[in-house]
Write an enzyme that holds these catalytic residues in place. Sequence first.
Site, PDB file in Angstrom:
ATOM      1  N   TYR A 191     -15.502  -9.687  19.344  1.00 54.94           N
ATOM      2  CA  TYR A 191     -16.030  -8.643  18.461  1.00 54.94           C
ATOM      3  C   TYR A 191     -17.220  -7.909  19.078  1.00 54.94           C
ATOM      4  O   TYR A 191     -17.556  -6.815  18.651  1.00 54.94           O
ATOM      5  CB  TYR A 191     -16.404  -9.250  17.106  1.00 54.94           C
ATOM      6  CG  TYR A 191     -15.189  -9.380  16.199  1.00 54.94           C
ATOM      7  CD1 TYR A 191     -14.794  -8.332  15.388  1.00 54.94           C
ATOM      8  CD2 TYR A 191     -14.411 -10.533  16.197  1.00 54.94           C
ATOM      9  CE1 TYR A 191     -13.666  -8.426  14.591  1.00 54.94           C
ATOM     10  CE2 TYR A 191     -13.279 -10.640  15.408  1.00 54.94           C
ATOM     11  CZ  TYR A 191     -12.917  -9.587  14.599  1.00 54.94           C
ATOM     12  OH  TYR A 191     -11.790  -9.678  13.824  1.00 54.94           O
ATOM     13  N   GLN A 215       4.660  -6.498   4.338  1.00 51.45           N
ATOM     14  CA  GLN A 215       5.716  -6.853   3.384  1.00 51.45           C
ATOM     15  C   GLN A 215       7.011  -7.134   4.128  1.00 51.45           C
ATOM     16  O   GLN A 215       7.403  -6.366   4.991  1.00 51.45           O
ATOM     17  CB  GLN A 215       5.978  -5.691   2.428  1.00 51.45           C
ATOM     18  CG  GLN A 215       4.845  -5.359   1.480  1.00 51.45           C
ATOM     19  CD  GLN A 215       5.070  -3.997   0.858  1.00 51.45           C
ATOM     20  OE1 GLN A 215       4.488  -3.013   1.298  1.00 51.45           O
ATOM     21  NE2 GLN A 215       5.920  -3.930  -0.148  1.00 51.45           N
ATOM     22  N   ASN A 260      -2.928  -4.275   3.052  1.00 48.79           N
ATOM     23  CA  ASN A 260      -2.503  -4.416   1.651  1.00 48.79           C
ATOM     24  C   ASN A 260      -2.758  -5.826   1.128  1.00 48.79           C
ATOM     25  O   ASN A 260      -2.826  -6.762   1.928  1.00 48.79           O
ATOM     26  CB  ASN A 260      -0.995  -4.128   1.556  1.00 48.79           C
ATOM     27  CG  ASN A 260      -0.699  -2.652   1.510  1.00 48.79           C
ATOM     28  OD1 ASN A 260      -1.390  -1.904   0.827  1.00 48.79           O
ATOM     29  ND2 ASN A 260       0.343  -2.223   2.224  1.00 48.79           N
ATOM     30  N   PRO A 261      -2.862  -6.011  -0.191  1.00 45.73           N
ATOM     31  CA  PRO A 261      -2.861  -4.959  -1.203  1.00 45.73           C
ATOM     32  C   PRO A 261      -4.171  -4.176  -1.136  1.00 45.73           C
ATOM     33  O   PRO A 261      -5.249  -4.731  -1.277  1.00 45.73           O
ATOM     34  CB  PRO A 261      -2.720  -5.727  -2.521  1.00 45.73           C
ATOM     35  CG  PRO A 261      -3.114  -7.135  -2.224  1.00 45.73           C
ATOM     36  CD  PRO A 261      -2.906  -7.359  -0.771  1.00 45.73           C
ATOM     37  N   GLY A 301      -3.253  -8.075   9.355  1.00 42.56           N
ATOM     38  CA  GLY A 301      -2.789  -8.886   8.234  1.00 42.56           C
ATOM     39  C   GLY A 301      -1.298  -8.852   8.048  1.00 42.56           C
ATOM     40  O   GLY A 301      -0.588  -8.096   8.708  1.00 42.56           O
ATOM     41  N   ARG A 360       4.282  15.085  -2.206  1.00 45.00           N
ATOM     42  CA  ARG A 360       4.262  16.489  -1.773  1.00 45.00           C
ATOM     43  C   ARG A 360       5.512  16.833  -0.973  1.00 45.00           C
ATOM     44  O   ARG A 360       6.063  17.933  -1.084  1.00 45.00           O
ATOM     45  CB  ARG A 360       2.998  16.767  -0.949  1.00 45.00           C
ATOM     46  CG  ARG A 360       1.752  16.812  -1.837  1.00 45.00           C
ATOM     47  CD  ARG A 360       0.461  16.809  -1.031  1.00 45.00           C
ATOM     48  NE  ARG A 360       0.456  17.783   0.024  1.00 45.00           N
ATOM     49  CZ  ARG A 360       0.056  17.543   1.275  1.00 45.00           C
ATOM     50  NH1 ARG A 360      -0.370  16.351   1.626  1.00 45.00           N
ATOM     51  NH2 ARG A 360       0.069  18.502   2.165  1.00 45.00           N
ATOM     52  N   ASP A 394       1.095   7.945  -0.530  1.00 48.72           N
ATOM     53  CA  ASP A 394       1.934   8.181  -1.711  1.00 48.72           C
ATOM     54  C   ASP A 394       1.876   9.668  -2.096  1.00 48.72           C
ATOM     55  O   ASP A 394       2.905  10.263  -2.456  1.00 48.72           O
ATOM     56  CB  ASP A 394       1.446   7.336  -2.900  1.00 48.72           C
ATOM     57  CG  ASP A 394       1.170   5.895  -2.504  1.00 48.72           C
ATOM     58  OD1 ASP A 394       1.845   4.988  -2.989  1.00 48.72           O
ATOM     59  OD2 ASP A 394       0.261   5.686  -1.663  1.00 48.72           O
ATOM     60  N   ASP A 453      -6.203  -1.826  -2.542  1.00 50.29           N
ATOM     61  CA  ASP A 453      -7.401  -1.628  -3.371  1.00 50.29           C
ATOM     62  C   ASP A 453      -8.254  -2.902  -3.441  1.00 50.29           C
ATOM     63  O   ASP A 453      -9.480  -2.836  -3.387  1.00 50.29           O
ATOM     64  CB  ASP A 453      -6.984  -1.153  -4.764  1.00 50.29           C
ATOM     65  CG  ASP A 453      -6.134   0.103  -4.680  1.00 50.29           C
ATOM     66  OD1 ASP A 453      -6.696   1.181  -4.423  1.00 50.29           O
ATOM     67  OD2 ASP A 453      -4.893   0.006  -4.803  1.00 50.29           O
ATOM     68  N   HIS A 465      -2.567   1.669  -4.936  1.00 51.97           N
ATOM     69  CA  HIS A 465      -1.570   1.887  -3.884  1.00 51.97           C
ATOM     70  C   HIS A 465      -0.602   0.715  -4.027  1.00 51.97           C
ATOM     71  O   HIS A 465      -0.737  -0.317  -3.382  1.00 51.97           O
ATOM     72  CB  HIS A 465      -2.217   1.892  -2.500  1.00 51.97           C
ATOM     73  CG  HIS A 465      -1.208   1.909  -1.386  1.00 51.97           C
ATOM     74  ND1 HIS A 465      -0.292   2.917  -1.217  1.00 51.97           N
ATOM     75  CD2 HIS A 465      -0.941   1.020  -0.395  1.00 51.97           C
ATOM     76  CE1 HIS A 465       0.479   2.642  -0.179  1.00 51.97           C
ATOM     77  NE2 HIS A 465       0.106   1.494   0.333  1.00 51.97           N
TER      78      HIS A 465
HETATM   79  P1  NAD Z   1       2.133  -6.663  11.745  1.00 50.23           P
HETATM   80  O1  NAD Z   1       2.526  -8.069  11.385  1.00 50.23           O
HETATM   81  O2  NAD Z   1       3.017  -5.871  12.616  1.00 50.23           O
HETATM   82  O3  NAD Z   1       0.707  -6.684  12.430  1.00 50.23           O
HETATM   83  C1  NAD Z   1      -0.402  -7.349  11.893  1.00 50.23           C
HETATM   84  C2  NAD Z   1      -1.359  -7.634  13.038  1.00 50.23           C
HETATM   85  O4  NAD Z   1      -2.559  -8.180  12.476  1.00 50.23           O
HETATM   86  C3  NAD Z   1      -0.815  -8.659  14.048  1.00 50.23           C
HETATM   87  O5  NAD Z   1      -0.880  -8.110  15.342  1.00 50.23           O
HETATM   88  C4  NAD Z   1      -1.746  -9.852  13.886  1.00 50.23           C
HETATM   89  O6  NAD Z   1      -1.952 -10.570  15.082  1.00 50.23           O
HETATM   90  C5  NAD Z   1      -3.011  -9.169  13.396  1.00 50.23           C
HETATM   91  N1  NAD Z   1      -3.910 -10.076  12.690  1.00 50.23           N
HETATM   92  C6  NAD Z   1      -3.602 -10.906  11.664  1.00 50.23           C
HETATM   93  N2  NAD Z   1      -4.700 -11.586  11.274  1.00 50.23           N
HETATM   94  C7  NAD Z   1      -5.724 -11.151  12.064  1.00 50.23           C
HETATM   95  C8  NAD Z   1      -7.096 -11.496  12.143  1.00 50.23           C
HETATM   96  N3  NAD Z   1      -7.642 -12.403  11.322  1.00 50.23           N
HETATM   97  N4  NAD Z   1      -7.843 -10.861  13.062  1.00 50.23           N
HETATM   98  C9  NAD Z   1      -7.309  -9.959  13.890  1.00 50.23           C
HETATM   99  N5  NAD Z   1      -5.998  -9.604  13.872  1.00 50.23           N
HETATM  100  C10 NAD Z   1      -5.228 -10.218  12.972  1.00 50.23           C
HETATM  101  O7  NAD Z   1       1.874  -5.915  10.342  1.00 50.23           O
HETATM  102  P2  NAD Z   1       1.848  -4.322  10.136  1.00 50.23           P
HETATM  103  O8  NAD Z   1       3.205  -3.837   9.807  1.00 50.23           O
HETATM  104  O9  NAD Z   1       1.105  -3.715  11.268  1.00 50.23           O
HETATM  105  O10 NAD Z   1       0.976  -4.208   8.780  1.00 50.23           O
HETATM  106  C11 NAD Z   1      -0.410  -4.449   8.797  1.00 50.23           C
HETATM  107  C12 NAD Z   1      -0.968  -4.235   7.381  1.00 50.23           C
HETATM  108  O11 NAD Z   1      -0.892  -2.854   7.028  1.00 50.23           O
HETATM  109  C13 NAD Z   1      -0.186  -4.982   6.278  1.00 50.23           C
HETATM  110  O12 NAD Z   1      -1.085  -5.551   5.352  1.00 50.23           O
HETATM  111  C14 NAD Z   1       0.636  -3.877   5.640  1.00 50.23           C
HETATM  112  O13 NAD Z   1       1.024  -4.195   4.329  1.00 50.23           O
HETATM  113  C15 NAD Z   1      -0.367  -2.751   5.708  1.00 50.23           C
HETATM  114  N6  NAD Z   1       0.172  -1.398   5.487  1.00 50.23           N
HETATM  115  C16 NAD Z   1      -0.565  -0.576   4.728  1.00 50.23           C
HETATM  116  C17 NAD Z   1      -0.126   0.704   4.469  1.00 50.23           C
HETATM  117  C18 NAD Z   1      -0.966   1.608   3.584  1.00 50.23           C
HETATM  118  O14 NAD Z   1      -0.506   2.685   3.159  1.00 50.23           O
HETATM  119  N7  NAD Z   1      -2.186   1.234   3.288  1.00 50.23           N
HETATM  120  C19 NAD Z   1       1.085   1.170   5.032  1.00 50.23           C
HETATM  121  C20 NAD Z   1       1.808   0.305   5.828  1.00 50.23           C
HETATM  122  C21 NAD Z   1       1.344  -0.988   6.055  1.00 50.23           C
END
Ligand code: NAD
Length: 311
Positions: free
Chosen positions: A63, A80, A120-121, A77, A153, A148, A123, A175
């Site tokens: 970090y 889904q 996610n989630p 994280g 749109r 969304d 909020d 969301h």
């Molecule tokens: P993914 O599994 O492809 O990637 C997640 C990454 O996070 C992995 O590389 C993993 O090693 C890393 N990771 C996990 N824990 C960690 C930690 N403690 N420290 C550092 N890195 C860590 O998942 P993704 O498809 O990239 O999705 C990631 C997140 O984004 C999910 O929570 C998903 O739901 C969210 N998401 C949000 C939106 C939105 O509109 N806000 C849209 C799509 C996805």
Amino acid sequence: MKIAIIGIGTVGAAVATAVHGTGLAREIVLYDRDGARARAAAEDLGHASAFCYDIDITAASSYRALRGSDIVIIAAGANQKPGETRTDLLQKNVAVIRDIVPRVMPYVNPKTVKFIVVTNPLDVMVMLTQQLSKIPTQRVIGTGTMLDSARLRTLISRMFNVSTQSINAYVLGEHGDSSVINWASMSIGAIGLDDFVRQTKSSLTQNARKTIEHRVRNAAYDIIRGRGATWDGIGAAVADLVRTIVHNERRVLTVSIYDPTTAPRIAMSMPRIVGENGVIASLRPHMAPGESTALRQSARIIRKNFDAIDK
Ligand code: NAD
């Protein structure tokens, strides 16, 4: 401008590509607990730089490399799996945010840093990030319903064959599955939606509205079924948010921030003016009575999920 991205999975990598494409960052630092993944992404994106901008792109092994970041984007994280809701990710991703935020804080300036939360989630993760970082609420910004609203749109644009740029349409609240489509404030140009339908002799039946609502709320599920995850839309949303902040554009975006003055006290998406200091003002659009009721219900769901976090 130094931008850190934490979590270089499907979404984090797409966010990195999109943010890189804005050309606004002098330095991009990628961190993932899977160091090999972050290093590979930095290498690949570094090669892309040779075709456009000279940007310093590195993978962080600790970090400490985030020191002095102006914007920290959290995309780490669990995501889904087909059939899972965003809320199903709650406890897993609470642990992820609790791991990340305290480790970032020693290396950023709490007086200026902006967090963009994607995990996610959404909020609940915004609320938790704000609580752990203790920085002012207006600088812990969740992408919220930006995506969304973009989906809404897009559907309205296709229906009436008018550019998405001319469509003002908001999705409010969570969301997630309880998001609220705000038909009452929708306009095309400055013309209210119903008036637009009348003037152009088009039609928008109740059934068509229901189909649009269903498609907006289920877009992520449909995409995840088809390609395993969503990434392009969210990458573009984050890049748009970064652009708004860096250029102090003061655009109105449906982002999520924690608002301790609301009852219940939660983070959720409303139209908000965003500039270099984060959210400058929050707005309340005109809502039909049913929309206000649905928004209150959405707020209660977010609060219930936050209260369900292991304390
Ligand atoms: P993914 O599994 O492809 O990637 C997640 C990454 O996070 C992995 O590389 C993993 O090693 C890393 N990771 C996990 N824990 C960690 C930690 N403690 N420290 C550092 N890195 C860590 O998942 P993704 O498809 O990239 O999705 C990631 C997140 O984004 C999910 O929570 C998903 O739901 C969210 N998401 C949000 C939106 C939105 O509109 N806000 C849209 C799509 C996805």
